[in-house]
Design a protein around this motif. Structure first.
Motif, PDB file in Angstrom:
ATOM      1  N   VAL A   1      34.653  33.800  44.482  1.00  0.00           N
ATOM      2  CA  VAL A   1      34.080  34.874  43.375  1.00  0.00           C
ATOM      3  C   VAL A   1      34.215  33.828  42.227  1.00  0.00           C
ATOM      4  CG1 VAL A   1      35.298  37.244  42.502  1.00  0.00           C
ATOM      5  CG2 VAL A   1      34.989  36.477  45.050  1.00  0.00           C
ATOM      6  N   GLU A   2      35.349  33.735  42.603  1.00  0.00           N
ATOM      7  CA  GLU A   2      35.055  32.845  40.932  1.00  0.00           C
ATOM      8  C   GLU A   2      34.219  31.803  40.544  1.00  0.00           C
ATOM      9  OE1 GLU A   2      39.083  31.159  41.221  1.00  0.00           O
ATOM     10  OE2 GLU A   2      40.512  33.066  40.701  1.00  0.00           O
ATOM     11  N   TYR A   3      33.770  31.167  41.591  1.00  0.00           N
ATOM     12  CA  TYR A   3      32.698  30.211  41.285  1.00  0.00           C
ATOM     13  C   TYR A   3      31.765  31.279  40.472  1.00  0.00           C
ATOM     14  CZ  TYR A   3      28.260  27.625  42.220  1.00  0.00           C
ATOM     15  OH  TYR A   3      27.194  26.649  42.411  1.00  0.00           O
ATOM     16  N   TRP A   4      31.306  32.355  41.668  1.00  0.00           N
ATOM     17  CA  TRP A   4      30.145  32.669  41.248  1.00  0.00           C
ATOM     18  C   TRP A   4      30.394  33.790  39.700  1.00  0.00           C
ATOM     19  CZ3 TRP A   4      25.335  32.458  43.163  1.00  0.00           C
ATOM     20  CH2 TRP A   4      25.568  32.120  44.587  1.00  0.00           C
ATOM     21  N   ARG A   5      31.370  34.351  39.767  1.00  0.00           N
ATOM     22  CA  ARG A   5      32.111  34.917  38.192  1.00  0.00           C
ATOM     23  C   ARG A   5      31.223  34.045  36.759  1.00  0.00           C
ATOM     24  NH1 ARG A   5      36.748  37.459  38.743  1.00  0.00           N
ATOM     25  NH2 ARG A   5      35.987  38.627  40.190  1.00  0.00           N
ATOM     26  N   ASP A   6      32.496  32.664  37.414  1.00  0.00           N
ATOM     27  CA  ASP A   6      32.114  31.746  36.210  1.00  0.00           C
ATOM     28  C   ASP A   6      30.045  31.574  36.310  1.00  0.00           C
ATOM     29  OD1 ASP A   6      34.620  32.117  35.872  1.00  0.00           O
ATOM     30  OD2 ASP A   6      35.014  29.748  36.926  1.00  0.00           O
TER      31      ASP A   6
ATOM     32  N   ASP B   1      27.193  43.998  32.814  1.00  0.00           N
ATOM     33  CA  ASP B   1      28.424  44.014  33.177  1.00  0.00           C
ATOM     34  C   ASP B   1      28.731  43.026  34.049  1.00  0.00           C
ATOM     35  OD1 ASP B   1      30.979  43.927  34.238  1.00  0.00           O
ATOM     36  OD2 ASP B   1      31.608  46.124  33.639  1.00  0.00           O
ATOM     37  N   ILE B   2      28.854  41.665  33.994  1.00  0.00           N
ATOM     38  CA  ILE B   2      28.954  40.260  35.000  1.00  0.00           C
ATOM     39  C   ILE B   2      29.536  40.382  35.962  1.00  0.00           C
ATOM     40  CG2 ILE B   2      30.589  37.745  35.150  1.00  0.00           C
ATOM     41  CD1 ILE B   2      27.717  38.343  33.424  1.00  0.00           C
ATOM     42  N   LYS B   3      30.881  41.677  35.901  1.00  0.00           N
ATOM     43  CA  LYS B   3      31.560  42.284  37.639  1.00  0.00           C
ATOM     44  C   LYS B   3      30.663  42.837  38.257  1.00  0.00           C
ATOM     45  CE  LYS B   3      34.775  42.547  40.245  1.00  0.00           C
ATOM     46  NZ  LYS B   3      34.989  41.896  40.636  1.00  0.00           N
ATOM     47  N   VAL B   4      29.538  43.612  37.828  1.00  0.00           N
ATOM     48  CA  VAL B   4      28.504  44.106  38.644  1.00  0.00           C
ATOM     49  C   VAL B   4      27.876  43.711  38.535  1.00  0.00           C
ATOM     50  CG1 VAL B   4      27.124  46.209  37.913  1.00  0.00           C
ATOM     51  CG2 VAL B   4      28.625  46.643  37.293  1.00  0.00           C
ATOM     52  N   VAL B   5      27.024  42.414  38.380  1.00  0.00           N
ATOM     53  CA  VAL B   5      26.202  41.873  38.803  1.00  0.00           C
ATOM     54  C   VAL B   5      26.590  40.225  39.699  1.00  0.00           C
ATOM     55  CG1 VAL B   5      25.350  39.098  37.835  1.00  0.00           C
ATOM     56  CG2 VAL B   5      25.128  41.041  36.278  1.00  0.00           C
TER      57      VAL B   5
ATOM     58  N   ARG C   1      30.164  47.708  29.029  1.00  0.00           N
ATOM     59  CA  ARG C   1      30.846  47.687  29.005  1.00  0.00           C
ATOM     60  C   ARG C   1      31.615  47.605  28.086  1.00  0.00           C
ATOM     61  NH1 ARG C   1      29.012  41.411  27.834  1.00  0.00           N
ATOM     62  NH2 ARG C   1      27.652  42.327  26.525  1.00  0.00           N
ATOM     63  N   PRO C   2      33.012  48.269  27.903  1.00  0.00           N
ATOM     64  CA  PRO C   2      34.341  48.226  27.418  1.00  0.00           C
ATOM     65  C   PRO C   2      34.380  47.517  25.706  1.00  0.00           C
ATOM     66  CG  PRO C   2      35.596  47.795  28.811  1.00  0.00           C
ATOM     67  CD  PRO C   2      33.832  47.535  29.202  1.00  0.00           C
TER      68      PRO C   2
ATOM     69  N   GLN D   1      25.401  34.408  30.912  1.00  0.00           N
ATOM     70  CA  GLN D   1      24.681  35.063  30.271  1.00  0.00           C
ATOM     71  C   GLN D   1      24.911  34.523  28.898  1.00  0.00           C
ATOM     72  OE1 GLN D   1      27.638  38.961  29.963  1.00  0.00           O
ATOM     73  NE2 GLN D   1      25.926  39.643  30.359  1.00  0.00           N
ATOM     74  N   GLU D   2      26.205  33.357  28.395  1.00  0.00           N
ATOM     75  CA  GLU D   2      26.902  32.564  27.457  1.00  0.00           C
ATOM     76  C   GLU D   2      25.233  32.107  26.647  1.00  0.00           C
ATOM     77  OE1 GLU D   2      30.606  31.227  28.069  1.00  0.00           O
ATOM     78  OE2 GLU D   2      31.659  32.949  28.163  1.00  0.00           O
ATOM     79  N   ALA D   3      24.800  30.953  27.882  1.00  0.00           N
ATOM     80  CA  ALA D   3      23.972  30.771  27.157  1.00  0.00           C
ATOM     81  C   ALA D   3      22.701  31.516  26.913  1.00  0.00           C
ATOM     82  CB  ALA D   3      23.701  29.999  28.991  1.00  0.00           C
TER      83      ALA D   3
END
Length: 109
Positions: free
Chosen positions: A29-34, A50-54, A104-105, A40-42
């Protein structure tokens, strides 16, 4: 086969086996989240998402492909291209595509 077995057998694993598998799952999961956060940052992913939803959507879809891919309906390469099109281009016609509200909050990423 590993992912399919991991998903199906998870509820039946004894606690000590689950503990060992949690590290594997967390790393996956951390691999995909990163990867999604970096994209997104690029500027390669919609900044309002929201990256968590993606992550939940894409990883969930990928994890279940072994269950719903049917080789009688076409090649695996064609199947992958279809999934990539859905993920990166969406399912709405581009003329009718809606923008995604930033949920996102306080601008969190």
């Amino acid at each position: 086969d590993f992912t399919s077995a991991n998903i199906r057998l998870w509820p039946q694993l004894p606690p000590e086996a689950k503990q060992r598998q949690r590290a594997v799952r967390r790393s996956y999961v951390e691999y995909w989240r990163d990867l999604f956060r970096q994209a997104q940052e690029a500027g390669e992913l919609n900044p309002a998402l929201d990256i968590k939803v993606v992550e939940l959507f894409v990883v969930g879809a990928i994890n279940w492909t072994s269950e719903w891919y049917d080789p009688r309906r076409g090649t695996f390469d064609a199947f992958c291209e279809e999934i990539l099109t859905i993920i990166f281009d969406g399912i709405a016609a581009h003329e009718t595509r809606l923008s995604v509200p930033d949920s996102r909050p306080n601008g969190a990423t």
